[in-house]
Scaffold this motif. Structure first.
Motif, PDB file in Angstrom:
ATOM      1  N   ASN A 192      39.901   0.353  30.379  1.00 31.27           N
ATOM      2  CA  ASN A 192      38.504   0.791  30.265  1.00 31.27           C
ATOM      3  C   ASN A 192      38.376   2.209  29.724  1.00 31.27           C
ATOM      4  O   ASN A 192      37.508   2.514  28.915  1.00 31.27           O
ATOM      5  CB  ASN A 192      37.809   0.693  31.627  1.00 31.27           C
ATOM      6  CG  ASN A 192      37.505  -0.739  32.018  1.00 31.27           C
ATOM      7  OD1 ASN A 192      37.445  -1.630  31.179  1.00 31.27           O
ATOM      8  ND2 ASN A 192      37.322  -0.975  33.310  1.00 31.27           N
TER       9      ASN A 192
ATOM     10  N   LEU B 161      29.732  -6.683  28.879  1.00 31.71           N
ATOM     11  CA  LEU B 161      31.022  -6.164  28.430  1.00 31.71           C
ATOM     12  C   LEU B 161      31.601  -7.029  27.309  1.00 31.71           C
ATOM     13  O   LEU B 161      32.228  -6.514  26.381  1.00 31.71           O
ATOM     14  CB  LEU B 161      31.998  -6.105  29.606  1.00 31.71           C
ATOM     15  CG  LEU B 161      31.706  -5.051  30.672  1.00 31.71           C
ATOM     16  CD1 LEU B 161      32.861  -4.972  31.662  1.00 31.71           C
ATOM     17  CD2 LEU B 161      31.460  -3.685  30.049  1.00 31.71           C
TER      18      LEU B 161
ATOM     19  N   PHE C 137      32.287   1.084  29.398  1.00 29.39           N
ATOM     20  CA  PHE C 137      33.130   0.139  30.120  1.00 29.39           C
ATOM     21  C   PHE C 137      33.405   0.630  31.537  1.00 29.39           C
ATOM     22  O   PHE C 137      33.373  -0.149  32.492  1.00 29.39           O
ATOM     23  CB  PHE C 137      34.450  -0.072  29.372  1.00 29.39           C
ATOM     24  CG  PHE C 137      34.345  -1.053  28.243  1.00 29.39           C
ATOM     25  CD1 PHE C 137      34.724  -2.373  28.408  1.00 29.39           C
ATOM     26  CD2 PHE C 137      33.845  -0.657  27.021  1.00 29.39           C
ATOM     27  CE1 PHE C 137      34.617  -3.279  27.371  1.00 29.39           C
ATOM     28  CE2 PHE C 137      33.731  -1.559  25.971  1.00 29.39           C
ATOM     29  CZ  PHE C 137      34.124  -2.874  26.151  1.00 29.39           C
TER      30      PHE C 137
ATOM     31  N   GLN D 142      32.092  -1.283  34.891  1.00 30.98           N
ATOM     32  CA  GLN D 142      33.083  -1.792  35.837  1.00 30.98           C
ATOM     33  C   GLN D 142      32.853  -1.222  37.234  1.00 30.98           C
ATOM     34  O   GLN D 142      33.093  -1.898  38.237  1.00 30.98           O
ATOM     35  CB  GLN D 142      34.499  -1.441  35.369  1.00 30.98           C
ATOM     36  CG  GLN D 142      35.621  -2.068  36.177  1.00 30.98           C
ATOM     37  CD  GLN D 142      35.680  -3.578  35.989  1.00 30.98           C
ATOM     38  OE1 GLN D 142      35.671  -4.059  34.864  1.00 30.98           O
ATOM     39  NE2 GLN D 142      35.745  -4.330  37.067  1.00 30.98           N
TER      40      GLN D 142
ATOM     41  N   HIS E  38      38.210   2.940  25.744  1.00 32.10           N
ATOM     42  CA  HIS E  38      37.104   2.588  24.858  1.00 32.10           C
ATOM     43  C   HIS E  38      36.328   3.850  24.473  1.00 32.10           C
ATOM     44  O   HIS E  38      36.326   4.839  25.207  1.00 32.10           O
ATOM     45  CB  HIS E  38      36.193   1.566  25.530  1.00 32.10           C
ATOM     46  CG  HIS E  38      36.816   0.209  25.631  1.00 32.10           C
ATOM     47  ND1 HIS E  38      36.764  -0.712  24.615  1.00 32.10           N
ATOM     48  CD2 HIS E  38      37.535  -0.373  26.626  1.00 32.10           C
ATOM     49  CE1 HIS E  38      37.410  -1.812  24.973  1.00 32.10           C
ATOM     50  NE2 HIS E  38      37.887  -1.625  26.191  1.00 32.10           N
TER      51      HIS E  38
ATOM     52  N   ARG F  32      29.918  -5.980  24.199  1.00 29.16           N
ATOM     53  CA  ARG F  32      30.417  -4.690  23.731  1.00 29.16           C
ATOM     54  C   ARG F  32      31.774  -4.843  23.065  1.00 29.16           C
ATOM     55  O   ARG F  32      32.059  -4.208  22.039  1.00 29.16           O
ATOM     56  CB  ARG F  32      30.474  -3.701  24.902  1.00 29.16           C
ATOM     57  CG  ARG F  32      30.996  -2.319  24.566  1.00 29.16           C
ATOM     58  CD  ARG F  32      30.311  -1.661  23.417  1.00 29.16           C
ATOM     59  NE  ARG F  32      28.865  -1.547  23.566  1.00 29.16           N
ATOM     60  CZ  ARG F  32      28.080  -0.994  22.655  1.00 29.16           C
ATOM     61  NH1 ARG F  32      28.600  -0.518  21.531  1.00 29.16           N
ATOM     62  NH2 ARG F  32      26.764  -0.930  22.856  1.00 29.16           N
ATOM     63  N   ILE F  33      32.646  -5.702  23.612  1.00 31.84           N
ATOM     64  CA  ILE F  33      33.944  -5.974  22.993  1.00 31.84           C
ATOM     65  C   ILE F  33      33.742  -6.539  21.590  1.00 31.84           C
ATOM     66  O   ILE F  33      34.421  -6.153  20.624  1.00 31.84           O
ATOM     67  CB  ILE F  33      34.764  -6.960  23.853  1.00 31.84           C
ATOM     68  CG1 ILE F  33      35.385  -6.237  25.053  1.00 31.84           C
ATOM     69  CG2 ILE F  33      35.874  -7.593  23.025  1.00 31.84           C
ATOM     70  CD1 ILE F  33      36.639  -5.448  24.726  1.00 31.84           C
TER      71      ILE F  33
END
Length: 265
Positions: free
Chosen positions: A125, A99, A85, A89, A128, A102-103
Motif C-alpha cells: 500500500n 481499491l 490505498f 485500508q 502507491h 484505483r488499481i
C-alpha cells in the motif's frame, strides 16, 4: 519504512522509468500533432518558463477522520502524508471496489502494458503514488476550486518534481499515453483542454472549467512518498483556524515539529 524516505522503492522506480523511457517521444508526438504556429510556439515557451517555479501542492482536509482519528493527529504521529490505498485500508468497512478501480486507473496511468500486472499486484500500500497538482498561480486561492480535497494546501519542495509523473487531466480521464516526466511538460502544455491548449491557461492564469463546473488541473503522481520534514516547504491554512485555539495549537506544533512555514489565507 524509513528506507523509502526520499527515494523510489524498486517497484516505484520501475513505474517511473517506464514513463521516463517514453515521455520524450510522447511529448514530441504531441508537438507534431498540435502543429503550432510560430506565435503559439512563443506562447508555449512562455508557459514553460511560467511553470518552472510552480510547485506541487497536496490539498488535504486536516479535520477528516482517518481510521477514527483526525488527519492532523495522524500527520503528527507519522510525519508523512498517507496515500489513497493506505487510507482506504485503515478505514473500517472500506470499499474493496474502490481499491480495484484505483488499481485499474494506475494500470492505465503507467501505460497499460502486460508487465504492469505483476508489478502493481505485488506493490505494498505504501508504494502507491500520492496524488497532487501543479499549482502555477501566484496566490494561494488560485486553485480554490479543488477545495473539495481539503482547504489545507501543502506546498512541496521543488525537488519532488524530479521523482513524480504528470498528466494533463485527472487520472480518471487521462489516456494511457498522456503521462510525462517533468522535463517533458511541453507534451502536457500542447494538450487541448476544453478547446484551448494548456499553455493558454497557464499564460493567462486561468483554470480549465467546463460548462458543468468541472475543473481540470495538471495532476501529479508522486512516487517515493511525501514526508513532512523533507518534502514540504509551506502549509497554507484558513486564517479563521486561529479562532479554534486547540486545533491551532496542533497546527502550530505540526509546523514547528517538521520545520514547515505556516501561511494563512
Amino acid at each position: 519504512m524509513a528506507e523509502m524516505h526520499g527515494r523510489h522503492s524498486p517497484a516505484q522506480a520501475y513505474l517511473y522509468q517506464k514513463i521516463q523511457s517514453v515521455s520524450r517521444k510522447r511529448a514530441n508526438g504531441m508537438m507534431h500533432r498540435a502543429r503550432l504556429s510560430n506565435e503559439q510556439m512563443v506562447a508555449l515557451g512562455q508557459a514553460i518558463r511560467r511553470l518552472k517555479p510552480a510547485r506541487i501542492v497536496v490539498n488535504l482536509n486536516l479535520h477528516e477522520q482517518v481510521a477514527g482519528r483526525r488527519m492532523i493527529d495522524s500527520l503528527l504521529d507519522s510525519g508523512r502524508i498517507y496515500n489513497l490505498f493506505e487510507i482506504a485500508q485503515a478505514a473500517i468497512g472500506y470499499n474493496p471496489s474502490a481499491l480495484r478501480l484505483r488499481i485499474m486507473l494506475e494500470f492505465k496511468l503507467y501505460g497499460a502494458t502486460p508487465d504492469l500486472q505483476d508489478v502493481l499486484a505485488g506493490m505494498a500500500n505504501i508504494e502507491h503514488p500520492n496524488y497532487a497538482l501543479v499549482d502555477y498561480f501566484p496566490q494561494p486561492l488560485g486553485y480554490s476550486l479543488v477545495g473539495y480535497y481539503g482547504w489545507y494546501r501543502f506546498m512541496l519542495k521543488d525537488e519532488v518534481k524530479e521523482r513524480s509523473t504528470f498528466s494533463p487531466v485527472d487520472t480518471k480521464y487521462t489516456t494511457s499515453d498522456q503521462t510525462f516526466v517533468w522535463n517533458d511538460m511541453n507534451g502536457i502544455l500542447a494538450t487541448k483542454i476544453g478547446g484551448r491548449y494548456w499553455f493558454e491557461y497557464v499564460n493567462s492564469n486561468t483554470i480549465p472549467l467546463s460548462a458543468q463546473g468541472n475543473v481540470s488541473y495538471i495532476e501529479t503522481q508522486i512516487l517515493g512518498g511525501v514526508f513532512l520534514q523533507d518534502d514540504v516547504d509551506a502549509l497554507y491554512y484558513p486564517e479563521t483556524d486561529r479562532l479554534n485555539k486547540p486545533f491551532f495549537r496542533k497546527l502550530t506544533h505540526l509546523a514547528e515539529k517538521f520545520s514547515i512555514q505556516l501561511e494563512p489565507y
